[in-house]
Motif scaffolding. Structure first.
Motif, PDB file in Angstrom:
ATOM      1  N   PHE A  34       0.942  -1.226   0.115  1.00 10.62           N
ATOM      2  CA  PHE A  34       0.007  -0.066   0.013  1.00 10.62           C
ATOM      3  C   PHE A  34       0.714   1.258  -0.037  1.00 10.62           C
ATOM      4  O   PHE A  34       0.484   2.181  -0.476  1.00 10.62           O
ATOM      5  N   LEU A  35       1.988   1.229   0.542  1.00  6.33           N
ATOM      6  CA  LEU A  35       2.998   2.269   0.753  1.00  6.33           C
ATOM      7  C   LEU A  35       3.471   2.608  -0.746  1.00  6.33           C
ATOM      8  O   LEU A  35       3.555   3.852  -1.191  1.00  6.33           O
ATOM      9  N   GLY A  36       3.761   1.650  -1.421  1.00  5.90           N
ATOM     10  CA  GLY A  36       4.003   1.651  -2.982  1.00  5.90           C
ATOM     11  C   GLY A  36       3.077   2.293  -3.952  1.00  5.90           C
ATOM     12  O   GLY A  36       3.430   3.006  -4.605  1.00  5.90           O
ATOM     13  N   SER A  82       8.067   1.933  -7.277  1.00  8.97           N
ATOM     14  CA  SER A  82       8.304   0.621  -7.903  1.00  8.97           C
ATOM     15  C   SER A  82       8.645  -0.432  -6.878  1.00  8.97           C
ATOM     16  O   SER A  82       8.197  -1.556  -7.064  1.00  8.97           O
ATOM     17  N   SER A  83       9.703   0.167  -6.038  1.00  9.68           N
ATOM     18  CA  SER A  83      10.364  -0.923  -5.398  1.00  9.68           C
ATOM     19  C   SER A  83       9.296  -1.677  -4.439  1.00  9.68           C
ATOM     20  O   SER A  83       9.351  -2.869  -4.265  1.00  9.68           O
ATOM     21  N   PHE A  84       8.661  -0.835  -3.563  1.00 10.25           N
ATOM     22  CA  PHE A  84       7.685  -1.134  -2.676  1.00 10.25           C
ATOM     23  C   PHE A  84       6.608  -2.096  -3.488  1.00 10.25           C
ATOM     24  O   PHE A  84       6.325  -3.210  -2.922  1.00 10.25           O
ATOM     25  N   SER A  85       6.061  -1.637  -4.680  1.00 12.57           N
ATOM     26  CA  SER A  85       4.995  -2.380  -5.167  1.00 12.57           C
ATOM     27  C   SER A  85       5.568  -3.672  -5.793  1.00 12.57           C
ATOM     28  O   SER A  85       4.839  -4.798  -5.494  1.00 12.57           O
ATOM     29  N   SER A  86       6.569  -3.727  -6.326  1.00  7.73           N
ATOM     30  CA  SER A  86       6.920  -5.126  -7.126  1.00  7.73           C
ATOM     31  C   SER A  86       7.677  -6.080  -6.245  1.00  7.73           C
ATOM     32  O   SER A  86       7.268  -7.009  -6.331  1.00  7.73           O
ATOM     33  N   VAL A  87       8.471  -5.536  -5.406  1.00 10.94           N
ATOM     34  CA  VAL A  87       9.302  -6.655  -4.453  1.00 10.94           C
ATOM     35  C   VAL A  87       8.011  -7.238  -3.451  1.00 10.94           C
ATOM     36  O   VAL A  87       7.941  -8.254  -3.201  1.00 10.94           O
TER      37      VAL A  87
END
Length: 366
Positions: free
Chosen positions: A154-156, A187-192
């Motif tokens: 959610f932060l992403g 993108s880091s938060f969403s993809s990882v």
């Protein structure tokens, strides 16, 4: 339990809905990744070069068509040129260009030096996202082992939404650079977090391969749609329009995450994360990371250079700058859905080997 509550409970336990959320998150991330590719070079040229020179140099106008009597229809010669017999046509001389340089077509851009410098600036702007993501990815992986996947996911979304709005309303290179760097964090938060979530809910190796293929199909669809969508919208609607559409879609994805994933609840992982030093010594991880790096490097080099090269040498309009990426995007979309299943049958090492060879041959052709 009320019907709405039972639906939410069933949704939170559904692996399919988790896959949908990750699919949409990767779709939006990669649409934003590619939608700027045809917009930024043309936008910077319009705002910086044309804006600085509009007061000192008139804009190029369409040349006046030459009258039909200007040409010698019997010989096909232009007045002022010598025929094979040594005779000249009797007509008024052609218009003179005092600079001695033939004027460029009306659709071509002026300012070769500016475009050459802009090539470097656009490349740095695009690279800022990947550079930030490279540094943030390990930290996000460490964070998900502590607090679970829901909050980072959610932060992403929140950071990506802010980045999208900044792209829509930024009018300077500095603000665009900051928006691109913020996109790397989101993108880091969403993809990882998203791919880690899929790996945790799809424990069977075959099902996990299929789920990853579907999720990466969202990535491929975003790459497919982004550049043509951005170039067409920029040409006919304006710079802010494609980013506002993406911001609206991001809000829908955030609402879906709130309903399905419960980002407000902390759910730490039951297993400890593997130390980074151990992962870096794993040859399979190194081979996979190298394959991803070099296969993506090819299209990453084309993103800042191809639109500007087309503007300089092909006199391309704005909508053509994004459509030029359509063939690669279509094949990427087909490949991610096809090889998620095919790689399990033919061997993932062979599939990766064939892909790397095709990337190398294609780059030589380019």
């Amino acid at each position: 339990m009320p019907a709405g509550g039972s639906w939410l409970a069933a949704g939170r336990a559904s692996r399919g809905l988790v896959l949908v959320v990750v699919f949409v998150a990767l779709l939006l991330d990669n649409m934003l990744l590619t939608v700027v590719v045809p917009i930024i070079p043309s936008f910077l040229y319009t705002t910086e070069y044309e804006g600085a020179n509009s007061s000192v140099a008139p804009s190029w106008t369409e040349p006046t068509p030459l009258p039909s009597s200007y040409f010698d229809t019997t010989t096909g010669n232009v007045p002022g040129t010598t025929q094979s017999s040594g005779k000249r046509t009797e007509s008024s001389p052609p218009p003179q260009n005092p600079s001695g340089i033939p004027p460029a077509p009306s659709s071509c851009l002026q300012g070769e030096e500016f475009l050459a410098k802009e090539n470097v600036r656009v490349g740095l702007l695009f690279a800022s996202k990947a550079l930030v993501q490279l540094g943030v990815n390990p930290a996000v992986g460490f964070l998900t082992n502590r607090i679970g996947y829901h909050i980072p996911m959610f932060l992403g979304f929140s950071i990506m939404f802010l980045s999208t709005l900044m792209f829509a309303f930024s009018g300077t290179y500095t603000l665009l650079f900051i928006a691109r760097a913020l996109q790397g964090i989101g993108s880091s938060f969403s993809s990882v977090a998203g791919l880690g979530m899929l790996a945790s809910v799809y424990t069977d190796d075959f099902e996990r391969g299929n789920a990853m293929g579907i999720a990466l199909g969202g990535l491929a669809l975003g790459v497919l749609i982004g550049a043509p969508f951005g170039s067409v919208m920029y040409e006919f609607v304006g710079k802010a329009a494609p980013f506002l559409v993406l911001a609206f879609l991001a809000l829908l994805d955030g609402a879906l995450q709130l309903c399905i994933l419960q980002p407000s609840r902390i759910s730490p992982e039951s297993t400890q994360g593997t130390p980074m030093s151990t992962l870096l010594r794993d040859p399979y991880i190194l081979v996979a990371a190298g394959a991803l790096c070099f296969s993506n490097m090819g299209v990453a080099m084309l993103e800042p250079t191809l639109p500007i090269w087309m503007m300089q040498t092909m006199c391309s309009s704005n909508w053509q700058l994004g459509v030029a990426f359509l063939p690669a995007s279509v094949s990427y979309l087909v490949g991610t859905n096809l090889f998620g299943i095919l790689a399990h049958k033919m061997g993932r090492w062979l599939c990766s080997l064939v892909g790397m060879a095709m990337v190398g041959i294609s780059l030589l052709c380019v």
